[in-house]
Design a protein around this motif. Structure first.
Motif, PDB file in Angstrom:
ATOM      1  N   TYR A  77      -3.558   1.583  -0.058  1.00  0.00           N
ATOM      2  CA  TYR A  77      -4.341   2.744  -0.016  1.00  0.00           C
ATOM      3  C   TYR A  77      -3.556   3.973  -0.448  1.00  0.00           C
ATOM      4  CZ  TYR A  77      -7.427   6.546   0.926  1.00  0.00           C
ATOM      5  OH  TYR A  77      -8.068   7.692   1.024  1.00  0.00           O
ATOM      6  N   VAL A  78      -3.431   4.638  -1.405  1.00  0.00           N
ATOM      7  CA  VAL A  78      -2.799   6.001  -1.647  1.00  0.00           C
ATOM      8  C   VAL A  78      -3.686   7.082  -1.637  1.00  0.00           C
ATOM      9  CG1 VAL A  78      -1.025   6.920  -3.136  1.00  0.00           C
ATOM     10  CG2 VAL A  78      -0.780   4.574  -2.711  1.00  0.00           C
ATOM     11  N   ALA A  79      -3.720   7.851  -0.673  1.00  0.00           N
ATOM     12  CA  ALA A  79      -4.141   9.149  -0.747  1.00  0.00           C
ATOM     13  C   ALA A  79      -3.848   9.973  -1.554  1.00  0.00           C
ATOM     14  CB  ALA A  79      -4.488   9.619   0.837  1.00  0.00           C
ATOM     15  N   SER A  80      -4.433  10.683  -2.501  1.00  0.00           N
ATOM     16  CA  SER A  80      -3.967  11.381  -3.810  1.00  0.00           C
ATOM     17  C   SER A  80      -4.682  12.490  -4.018  1.00  0.00           C
ATOM     18  CB  SER A  80      -3.455  10.559  -4.731  1.00  0.00           C
ATOM     19  OG  SER A  80      -2.439   9.426  -4.502  1.00  0.00           O
TER      20      SER A  80
ATOM     21  N   PHE B  94     -14.791  -3.224  -5.069  1.00  0.00           N
ATOM     22  CA  PHE B  94     -13.732  -3.267  -5.917  1.00  0.00           C
ATOM     23  C   PHE B  94     -12.372  -3.382  -5.078  1.00  0.00           C
ATOM     24  CE2 PHE B  94     -13.342   1.430  -5.158  1.00  0.00           C
ATOM     25  CZ  PHE B  94     -11.944   1.631  -4.724  1.00  0.00           C
ATOM     26  N   VAL B  95     -12.571  -2.805  -3.844  1.00  0.00           N
ATOM     27  CA  VAL B  95     -11.366  -3.204  -2.952  1.00  0.00           C
ATOM     28  C   VAL B  95     -11.185  -4.724  -2.711  1.00  0.00           C
ATOM     29  CG1 VAL B  95     -10.386  -2.854  -0.621  1.00  0.00           C
ATOM     30  CG2 VAL B  95     -11.530  -1.019  -1.644  1.00  0.00           C
TER      31      VAL B  95
ATOM     32  N   GLY C  20      -4.107  -5.130  -9.416  1.00  0.00           N
ATOM     33  CA  GLY C  20      -4.291  -3.975 -10.219  1.00  0.00           C
ATOM     34  C   GLY C  20      -4.369  -2.535  -9.524  1.00  0.00           C
ATOM     35  N   ILE C  21      -4.533  -1.564 -10.195  1.00  0.00           N
ATOM     36  CA  ILE C  21      -4.499  -0.324  -9.603  1.00  0.00           C
ATOM     37  C   ILE C  21      -6.099   0.263  -9.999  1.00  0.00           C
ATOM     38  CG2 ILE C  21      -3.717   2.115  -9.748  1.00  0.00           C
ATOM     39  CD1 ILE C  21      -1.079   1.022 -10.472  1.00  0.00           C
ATOM     40  N   VAL C  22      -6.563   0.867  -9.149  1.00  0.00           N
ATOM     41  CA  VAL C  22      -7.852   1.648  -9.616  1.00  0.00           C
ATOM     42  C   VAL C  22      -7.834   3.082  -8.829  1.00  0.00           C
ATOM     43  CG1 VAL C  22     -10.401   1.654  -8.812  1.00  0.00           C
ATOM     44  CG2 VAL C  22      -9.419  -0.579  -9.278  1.00  0.00           C
TER      45      VAL C  22
ATOM     46  N   GLY D 279      -1.662  -6.970  -3.239  1.00  0.00           N
ATOM     47  CA  GLY D 279      -0.893  -6.485  -4.490  1.00  0.00           C
ATOM     48  C   GLY D 279      -1.779  -5.465  -5.133  1.00  0.00           C
ATOM     49  N   GLY D 280      -2.910  -5.328  -4.921  1.00  0.00           N
ATOM     50  CA  GLY D 280      -3.745  -3.977  -5.746  1.00  0.00           C
ATOM     51  C   GLY D 280      -3.554  -2.946  -5.101  1.00  0.00           C
ATOM     52  N   ILE D 281      -3.799  -1.935  -5.719  1.00  0.00           N
ATOM     53  CA  ILE D 281      -3.653  -0.404  -5.238  1.00  0.00           C
ATOM     54  C   ILE D 281      -4.689   0.331  -5.670  1.00  0.00           C
ATOM     55  CG2 ILE D 281      -2.238   1.665  -5.116  1.00  0.00           C
ATOM     56  CD1 ILE D 281       0.120   0.137  -6.067  1.00  0.00           C
TER      57      ILE D 281
END
Length: 178
Positions: free
Chosen positions: A117-120, A82-83, A60-62, A89-91
């Motif tokens: 990991y997406v830094a946003s 949570f990681v 999933g996505i967190v 496949g998780g983000i």
């Protein structure tokens, strides 16, 4: 929306971002150290999680919107974080403004569990968050950035996508998407 997202951090910025995601039809599992801060979101349909790990579903996505480096590290480096639960496949989308050193440490930790990991970091204040007028700058693997675009579009005025990544370092070239 069919995807249920995890959301950690329901402060001045996190609450309006999460509320906008609920209004857009996303399912949310939310966590905050002070559980009572989740009340407005649970009234809108969010599910309150008992721990940060409980917001995550495998693959999933967190999203995290936390105050500082220490707070982000606390939830990402915890035992049974949570990681780990996101699994391959998780983000993890970090909306927090954190140091480049911390962002690199997070990216390295996520690789260990095959989680993107997406830094946003977001640009704007709480009133802009409530009005979906934030700007989001997404940096991370191309497939992960593409997967998170639907929620970015519903929680911000626009997104800036960093188009070139070099390992754990990112160039400053950007392209706007709306």
């Amino acid at each position: 929306m069919s995807e249920t997202l995890g959301f950690i951090g329901l402060g001045n910025m996190g609450t309006p971002i999460a509320a906008n995601l609920l209004k857009a039809g996303f399912g949310l599992r939310v966590y905050n150290r002070t559980a009572s801060k989740a009340a407005p979101l649970t009234a809108m349909g969010a599910t309150l999680a008992a721990s940060p790990a409980d917001v995550a579903q495998p693959g999933g996505i967190v999203l995290t919107m936390l105050a500082d480096d220490r707070a982000v590290e606390e939830v990402c480096f915890a035992e049974q974080s949570f990681v780990e639960r996101l699994a391959p496949g998780g983000i993890h989308v970090s909306l927090s403004t954190i140091s480049p050193v911390t962002a690199r440490r997070l990216a390295e930790r996520h690789v260990k569990y095959k989680v993107d990991y997406v830094a946003s970091p977001v640009f704007g204040r709480p009133d802009a968050a409530a009005a979906t007028k934030l700007w989001i700058c997404n940096s991370g693997p191309a497939a992960a950035k593409k997967r998170v675009q639907p929620f970015s579009r519903r929680s911000a005025r626009g997104s800036l996508i960093l188009v070139k990544t070099l390992g754990l370092r990112t160039s400053s070239s950007c392209a706007e998407i709306s």
